[in-house]
Structures are given as structure tokens and as C-alpha cells.
Write a protein that holds these residues in place. Structure first.
Motif, PDB file in Angstrom:
ATOM      1  N   LEU A  49       2.446  12.151   7.237  1.00  8.64           N
ATOM      2  CA  LEU A  49       2.263  12.144   8.937  1.00  8.64           C
ATOM      3  C   LEU A  49       1.176  12.919   9.552  1.00  8.64           C
ATOM      4  O   LEU A  49       0.872  12.957  10.482  1.00  8.64           O
ATOM      5  CB  LEU A  49       3.513  12.099   9.338  1.00  8.64           C
ATOM      6  N   GLY A  50       0.678  13.825   8.772  1.00  5.94           N
ATOM      7  CA  GLY A  50      -0.140  15.032   9.295  1.00  5.94           C
ATOM      8  C   GLY A  50       0.433  15.948  10.022  1.00  5.94           C
ATOM      9  O   GLY A  50      -0.368  16.766  10.670  1.00  5.94           O
ATOM     10  N   ALA A  57      -3.624   5.028   0.661  1.00  5.81           N
ATOM     11  CA  ALA A  57      -3.654   4.412   2.024  1.00  5.81           C
ATOM     12  C   ALA A  57      -2.816   4.540   2.930  1.00  5.81           C
ATOM     13  O   ALA A  57      -2.851   4.298   4.019  1.00  5.81           O
ATOM     14  CB  ALA A  57      -3.971   3.100   1.718  1.00  5.81           C
ATOM     15  N   LEU A  58      -1.532   5.172   2.514  1.00  7.32           N
ATOM     16  CA  LEU A  58      -0.406   5.239   3.226  1.00  7.32           C
ATOM     17  C   LEU A  58      -0.432   6.650   3.964  1.00  7.32           C
ATOM     18  O   LEU A  58      -0.025   7.861   3.436  1.00  7.32           O
ATOM     19  CB  LEU A  58       0.899   5.357   2.323  1.00  7.32           C
ATOM     20  N   LYS A  59      -1.146   6.728   5.087  1.00  6.11           N
ATOM     21  CA  LYS A  59      -1.247   7.975   6.046  1.00  6.11           C
ATOM     22  C   LYS A  59      -1.061   7.640   7.476  1.00  6.11           C
ATOM     23  O   LYS A  59      -1.553   6.679   7.871  1.00  6.11           O
ATOM     24  CB  LYS A  59      -2.519   8.637   5.579  1.00  6.11           C
ATOM     25  N   HIS A  60      -0.497   8.550   8.060  1.00  8.27           N
ATOM     26  CA  HIS A  60      -0.181   8.427   9.564  1.00  8.27           C
ATOM     27  C   HIS A  60       0.454   7.324  10.027  1.00  8.27           C
ATOM     28  O   HIS A  60       1.434   7.669  10.816  1.00  8.27           O
ATOM     29  CB  HIS A  60      -1.601   8.571  10.236  1.00  8.27           C
ATOM     30  N   ARG A  61       0.009   6.168   9.716  1.00  7.80           N
ATOM     31  CA  ARG A  61       0.858   5.073  10.273  1.00  7.80           C
ATOM     32  C   ARG A  61       1.992   4.707   8.997  1.00  7.80           C
ATOM     33  O   ARG A  61       2.136   3.513   8.792  1.00  7.80           O
ATOM     34  CB  ARG A  61       0.038   3.810  10.461  1.00  7.80           C
ATOM     35  N   VAL A  62       2.783   5.703   8.852  1.00  8.38           N
ATOM     36  CA  VAL A  62       3.634   5.652   7.643  1.00  8.38           C
ATOM     37  C   VAL A  62       4.694   4.460   8.144  1.00  8.38           C
ATOM     38  O   VAL A  62       5.283   4.192   9.100  1.00  8.38           O
ATOM     39  CB  VAL A  62       4.460   6.742   7.300  1.00  8.38           C
ATOM     40  N   GLY A  63       4.994   3.580   6.945  1.00  9.31           N
ATOM     41  CA  GLY A  63       5.989   2.508   7.350  1.00  9.31           C
ATOM     42  C   GLY A  63       5.517   1.381   7.808  1.00  9.31           C
ATOM     43  O   GLY A  63       5.641   0.186   7.502  1.00  9.31           O
ATOM     44  N   ARG A  83       3.688  10.205  15.938  1.00  8.61           N
ATOM     45  CA  ARG A  83       3.472   9.574  14.579  1.00  8.61           C
ATOM     46  C   ARG A  83       4.999   9.514  14.263  1.00  8.61           C
ATOM     47  O   ARG A  83       5.237   8.486  13.630  1.00  8.61           O
ATOM     48  CB  ARG A  83       2.634  10.385  13.597  1.00  8.61           C
ATOM     49  N   PHE A  84       5.593  10.632  14.267  1.00  9.02           N
ATOM     50  CA  PHE A  84       7.236  10.498  13.913  1.00  9.02           C
ATOM     51  C   PHE A  84       7.953   9.389  14.572  1.00  9.02           C
ATOM     52  O   PHE A  84       8.744   8.570  14.081  1.00  9.02           O
ATOM     53  CB  PHE A  84       7.982  12.005  13.836  1.00  9.02           C
ATOM     54  N   GLU A  85       7.677   9.278  15.774  1.00  8.64           N
ATOM     55  CA  GLU A  85       8.317   8.158  16.925  1.00  8.64           C
ATOM     56  C   GLU A  85       7.963   6.910  16.492  1.00  8.64           C
ATOM     57  O   GLU A  85       8.588   6.053  16.209  1.00  8.64           O
ATOM     58  CB  GLU A  85       7.674   8.703  18.105  1.00  8.64           C
ATOM     59  N   ALA A  86       6.409   6.662  16.069  1.00  7.92           N
ATOM     60  CA  ALA A  86       5.880   5.371  15.796  1.00  7.92           C
ATOM     61  C   ALA A  86       6.494   4.971  14.383  1.00  7.92           C
ATOM     62  O   ALA A  86       6.641   3.845  14.227  1.00  7.92           O
ATOM     63  CB  ALA A  86       4.596   5.470  15.751  1.00  7.92           C
ATOM     64  N   SER A  87       6.859   5.759  13.609  1.00 11.24           N
ATOM     65  CA  SER A  87       7.282   5.774  12.209  1.00 11.24           C
ATOM     66  C   SER A  87       8.837   5.614  11.784  1.00 11.24           C
ATOM     67  O   SER A  87       9.360   5.296  10.891  1.00 11.24           O
ATOM     68  CB  SER A  87       6.546   6.586  11.210  1.00 11.24           C
ATOM     69  N   ARG A  92       0.902  -1.256   0.049  1.00  8.10           N
ATOM     70  CA  ARG A  92       0.012  -0.051  -0.024  1.00  8.10           C
ATOM     71  C   ARG A  92       1.026   1.246  -0.004  1.00  8.10           C
ATOM     72  O   ARG A  92       1.818   1.445   1.022  1.00  8.10           O
ATOM     73  CB  ARG A  92      -1.096  -0.069   1.397  1.00  8.10           C
ATOM     74  N   GLY A  93       0.596   2.058  -0.861  1.00 11.63           N
ATOM     75  CA  GLY A  93       1.450   3.334  -1.130  1.00 11.63           C
ATOM     76  C   GLY A  93       1.841   3.246  -2.459  1.00 11.63           C
ATOM     77  O   GLY A  93       2.261   4.136  -3.037  1.00 11.63           O
TER      78      GLY A  93
END
Length: 634
Positions: free
Chosen positions: A540-541, A455-461, A550-554, A443-444
Motif C-alpha cells: 500500500l506504500g 502488479a498488485l500495488k496501491h489499489r490492493v484488493g 489507500r487503506f480506506e479504499a482497500s 494479478r498478484g
């Protein structure tokens, strides 16, 4: 360039074999063309006089050159000059002939000497790509400071429109008329770029993201004083995530219609828009997948490039008949095509098994580089796997023998890109060594509709890795892949997903290979070029300060302490897209806990245009995996 010998490994021959791009030709002088080749061992620009067959190397720089444009009259070659691959620089130009345009008459002796210097004959007597001598370069737009490029359009009267991007100014567009200083006609903090000039040079189409969504551009038509003629914006009101792209003004006198790509029905397809009246005409093109288009030179139809399920093909849409007729091409991928004034179509074609060729519907190969041809590889097989977001398409290449095989998951960059049934020397090298290769259009990826890409938004990676995990499970369950010998590999965004996958799926992968990766997302954001900052804010919004969670999670750096597999990282020290500082931050964390890793740093930007450097990097990767998996030799 190192000579190709019979004792050389097949994979090295594929990298060293001379290649050429699809030639671009001057609209008002179609016998003058410009192409890219690695004939000297570095990818550089070449001029080609098709009437005489003579070819001349235009640029000669240590780290190569690929960005070039011909003026409409074919008199000038514009090329972008950066510093060692950092993508920050200025436009230069030189005469097509390689001698000063104002030099006047040339003696026959001088002509013979120049021809001897810039061409050579191959075994069958035809003119071939040679090193030659370069012409006298000059700044194409004196007065414009260095920047990242953001489009270029050249007019028939010598006017140029130049798009620029800098961290300080955002996006700017300048008009440069002959003998005059550049005049700025557009400026905005968000991303924007030059699309095309109308045939008469009075209208300029630009793409912009003033609405803040860097993944979905609007189209604006301006006059060259900067005044607005009309706007086409499918994101109006902020409720629709629909993008537009400039495909080109009509190529005939008196016709100011603009061909625009749109996503209104969930895929890319063309519409013809008259910016003076606002009228739109949609060709009746009923094909699955994404559809791109360009005008035939006489304006009688559209050359349609159709991409669907990792393959590409060509069609002609005839305006008079409102009919769509297929242009016959072999099965595989058409990665570029152009319609010539005589109605023929030239295209760059390849498949996973067969190396690229520039072909013509008039018959045969149009531009054949000298020297040995690249060895063939094995064809791809299609795998469709149910994933958490829908069916995931993967391309598989198998080595000889029976599985399960040690398997390389070779992850594409972008992320808005897709792997296709096209020739690629990298995957073929792994197959030669006895590895299966799996490439996943997660996806992406493009080519599977707007919803799949967006579909590639916010939960990037994390989203992409879910799809990769689903294909990994299929590969093991099907008997293709040895679960103890899985390699996660990729470059750019693929390198980012590799490092993120090694940290978030530490038990799944035996080895990781990350080339020019995002490794520390926060530092990467602060150091990267402005256009990519805008893309990250869209994905990432917000900024790292606005959405730190979000940056930390990705970010791969978040999970670095969980990495178990040996890690190989290669990085360009001048890379503006995945800057070196954030790579060093990740490497320091690996080193601090004694993790098994190796790092290769090289003097270039986001990858290398030097063939021997590319071969060196592949050799290092093959060796690293062989030492840690006990399979294959470099």
C-alpha cells in the motif's frame, strides 16, 4: 480419527483419508526422514527410519504441528511449539529414536516394547503410520524468548542459527552453539530470515528487506560472528523491483557456492553465486514460467522444479554436459521434490482429479499412508479470459449435467500464491454438491511472471477483483454459471477479497463465504504480526497513518453497508495473520444494520490442522449456501 465408512459422503472421505507430505531426509543420514501426516486426525510430525521401515509419531498436540527439521546427522528432530496456532513460540527438539540420546544401552525387551508401541502393521504387513509414543522433548535453544519463526539452519557441529521476529525487536538472528547461550549476530526493524549454512558451517546466507520492500529480498552472506562476507542485492538504488531468495549452499565439502533464485528476466530462475569471489554462473535453463532449483546431493547437477500455467514438472540440469533433461512425471502438479543420494528423485504429485502420492523415479509409491484412499474428483479445464491487466488464467471444474450451474468462485490466498491442477478436497466438495467451481489466478498470483505478481500495488484488493469480475462475466456468458447463483468464497487473502467483493460488487454475488479474512484493514495492520505489517507497507506504500486513503479504499469495512448478499465468516481466535478483533469490527457493522450473516469462531490460528474441525467448517459452509441458494445438501 473417525472411521471412513461406505455411507459417508465422498467429500468427507477426501478430508479424512490419511495423507503424508514429501519426506525430508537427513543430509548425512539419508535413511532417516521426517514427514507430516493426518493419520490420527490431526496433522503431526512423524519420524521414519527407512532402513527398517519403522515410523513413529513425533508430536501430539491438540491443534497439530507441521514445522519440523531434521539435524544433518539425523539424531535430532527440531519442531516449533506455538500456542493453539498463534505461530508465536520456541523451537523444541527430541531424539530421532524417541528415547534420550544419553540413555545408553537398551535391553531387547525394552526395544521390543517400544517397537510395538510406535508401529503397527496394515493389511499387507508393511509398516504404517501410527499414533505411537512421543519422545522426550527439550528446549532446543534455552535462553531465547518466544517469537515468530524466521528460519532455521543446523550445522554439522551442533550449531544452530535461529531467525526470530517480534513486534518489539523486528528481525533478529541468533547463533546457538552446543552448551552455550544464544548470541545475537543480526538485528533490523525490517523483515529478515535465515536461509542456509554452508557445508562447513562457516558461512550463513540470510534474506533481508532492509531497503523497505518486503516483496523483494536481498541476500547477504555472513560469518557466524556477524561480519559481512558479501551482498547480492538486485534492488540496489531503489530503481528495480527484483527479488532474490536463498535456495541453498552446495552440499559437498569444500564448495561454498550458493544457489540463489533471481527475477532478472521477469521470472524466477536460479544463479550460482560464489560469495567469496563474487563470481556468478547462470545455468542455461530455457523454460517458460518460474523455475526453482535445488542441488543434487553429490553436487553434479540441479533438480529443477518448473511451474507454468498452473502445472508443475521436473528437470535435471547436468553441470558436466550443460544439459537439461526432463524427469518424467504424470501430468498435474509436483508440489515438492527432492533428489536422493542414489540419483533417484522423490516427489509429491497430484492432479485435480487424483489424490496426492509420494512417488519416486525409481518406481512406485514411496510412502503410502494406511487406510482408505481419498475418492477421485473431476479434472480441471483451463479458461483464458481477457482482463484489464492482461490475460487471466482460471481453472474450472464442472459437475455432471448441463449448465448453467450454481457456481462457486473459490479465491486463493497469499496473495503471492496460485491455484494449480492439484488435488483439493474443498473444491471437490462443491462439485459433489452440483456446483461448478472457478479458481482465478488474479494479478498478484505467482507462476505467470514477475510483472503479473508485482502488479498488485496501491489499489490492493481492487486490482484482483477486476480480474475476478472479468472471469465472472466469461463464466456467465459461456453458459457455465447461473448469474443468480454465484458464490464468492475464499480463505485468508481469498477471504479478504470475498468481503471486499461483496461490498464493491454487491449486485454480482448471491452469497459470500469468508474464512480467516482481512475485514478491517486498518485494525488488521495494527494487530497483525510484524512481518505482515512490512508486507502491507510495501503493498500500500506506507502505514495507515501515511496513506490513509489507500487503506480506506482497500478495506472491506469501508463498503460493509453496501453488502446485500448473506455472509458467512469463520475465524480463528488465535490468528496472528488476520486477527480476530478486526473481524469482530466488521461483524458488528453487519449486525448493526441487520444484514444476514453468520459467524463461526474456533480455537485455533490461521486455519486448523484438525481434520474434524476442517470437516465441520466445510459442512457449515455447504449448509449456509444450500439454505440461501436452495441447492445441494451437506
Amino acid at each position: 480419527m473417525t472411521e471412513i465408512t461406505g455411507s459417508m459422503p465422498e467429500w468427507e472421505k477426501r478430508f479424512r483419508a490419511p495423507r503424508v507430505s514429501l519426506p525430508d531426509w537427513a543430509e548425512d543420514a539419508p535413511e532417516r526422514a521426517l514427514f507430516v501426516s493426518n493419520a490420527t486426525g490431526t496433522y503431526e510430525l512423524y519420524a521414519w527410519d527407512r532402513a527398517t521401515g519403522r515410523q513413529r509419531q513425533v508430536t501430539d498436540r491438540p491443534n497439530g504441528t507441521t514445522d519440523g527439521v531434521l539435524s544433518l546427522d539425523g539424531e535430532w528432530i527440531w519442531w516449533f511449539s506455538d500456542t493453539d496456532g498463534d505461530e508465536f513460540g520456541v523451537w523444541m527438539r527430541q531424539p530421532f529414536t524417541g528415547r534420550p540420546a544419553s540413555s545408553g544401552a537398551v535391553t531387547p525387551e525394552e526395544t521390543d516394547a517400544r517397537e510395538d508401541a510406535v508401529t503397527r502393521e496394515d493389511a499387507d504387513g508393511s509398516d504404517a503410520v501410527g499414533a505411537g509414543e512421543q519422545g522426550p522433548d527439550e528446549p532446543a535453544a534455552p535462553g531465547l524468548a518466544p517469537s515468530y519463526p524466521a528460519g532455521l539452519a543446523l550445522g554439522r557441529d551442533g550449531t544452530a542459527v535461529i531467525g526470530r521476529s517480534t513486534d518489539e525487536d523486528g528481525s533478529t538472528i541468533h547463533v546457538v552453539r552446543p552448551g552455550q547461550r544464544p548470541v545475537e549476530i543480526y538485528r533490523h526493524r525490517e523483515s529478515a530470515g535465515v536461509g542456509d549454512l554452508s557445508h562447513d558451517g562457516t558461512l550463513l546466507a540470510i534474506e533481508h528487506t532492509e531497503h523497505g520492500d518486503a516483496m523483494h529480498s536481498a541476500v547477504r552472506v555472513l560469518r557466524l560472528d556477524g561480519s559481512v562476507v558479501n551482498e547480492l542485492d538486485d534492488t540496489a538504488g531503489g530503481t528495480r523491483e527484483l527479488g532474490l531468495e536463498v535456495l541453498g549452499f552446495a552440499p559437498v565439502r569444500g564448495d561454498n557456492r550458493l544457489l540463489v533464485g533471481h527475477q532478472r528476466r521477469g521470472r524466477w530462475e536460479p544463479v550460482i553465486w560464489d560469495p567469496l569471489t563474487g563470481a556468478e554462473t547462470e545455468p542455461a535453463i530455457e523454460l517458460p514460467g518460474d523455475v526453482n532449483a535445488e542441488w543434487y546431493p553429490d553436487g553434479s547437477g540441479l533438480l529443477i522444479s518448473h511451474s507454468f500455467e498452473a502445472r508443475g514438472e521436473l528437470w535435471r540440469y547436468d553441470f558436466a554436459k550443460s544439459a537439461l533433461v526432463q524427469v518424467e512425471t504424470p501430468a498435474g502438479t509436483v508440489s515438492g521434490a527432492t533428489a536422493r543420494p542414489d540419483g533417484s528423485v522423490e516427489y509429491l504429485w497430484s492432479s485435480a482429479a487424483r489424490p496426492p502420492e509420494v512417488r519416486s523415479t525409481a518406481g512406485g509409491v514411496v510412502l503410502d499412508p494406511p487406510g482408505p484412499k481419498a475418492p477421485a474428483s473431476v479434472p480441471v479445464e483451463d479458461a483464458w479470459v481477457e482482463g484489464p491487466g492482461g490475460r487471466v488464467h482460471a481453472l474450472v471444474q464442472r459437475p455432471a449435467g448441463e449448465g448453467p450451474f450454481p457456481t462457486v468462485f473459490d479465491i486463493h490466498g497469499g496473495p503471492t500464491w496460485h491455484d494449480s491442477d492439484a488435488f483439493a478436497a474443498g473444491p471437490a466438495a462443491w462439485v459433489d454438491q452440483g456446483y461448478a467451481v472457478v479458481r482465478v489466478n488474479y494479478r498478484g498470483s505467482t507462476g505467470y511472471g514477475r510483472e503479473w505478481t508485482d502488479a498488485l500495488k496501491h489499489r490492493v484488493g481492487l486490482i484482483e477483483l477486476e480480474d475476478i469480475a472479468a472471469v465472472r462475466e466469461w463464466a456467465v456468458a459461456s453458459g457455465l454459471a447461473d448469474p443468480a447463483k454465484l458464490v464468492l468464497s475464499g480463505g485468508s487473502w481469498g477471504g479478504y477479497l470475498t468481503l471486499l467483493g461483496l461490498g464493491t460488487q454487491p449486485d454480482a454475488w448471491a452469497v459470500g463465504l469468508a474464512a480467516v479474512p482481512v475485514a478491517d484493514y486498518v485494525t488488521a495492520y495494527h494487530d497483525e504480526m510484524e512481518a505482515l505489517k512490512a508486507m502491507d507497507r510495501t503493498l500500500l506504500g506506507g502505514t495507515p497513518e501515511e496513506v490513509p486513503e489507500r487503506f480506506e479504499a482497500s478495506s472491506p469495512l469501508t463498503y460493509v453497508d453496501a453488502v446485500k448478499a448473506p455472509v458467512y465468516i469463520s475465524a480463528g481466535v488465535n490468528d496472528p495473520r488476520c486477527p480476530i478483533r478486526q473481524v469482530e469490527n466488521y461483524v458488528d457493522r453487519l449486525a448493526a444494520r441487520g444484514a444476514v450473516h453468520e459467524v463461526y469462531r474456533y480455537d485455533a490460528g490461521h486455519g486448523s490442522l484438525v481434520v474434524e474441525e476442517r470437516i465441520k467448517q466445510v459442512r457449515l459452509e455447504l449448509d449456509f449456501v444450500a439454505r440461501h441458494l436452495g441447492k445441494g445438501t451437506a
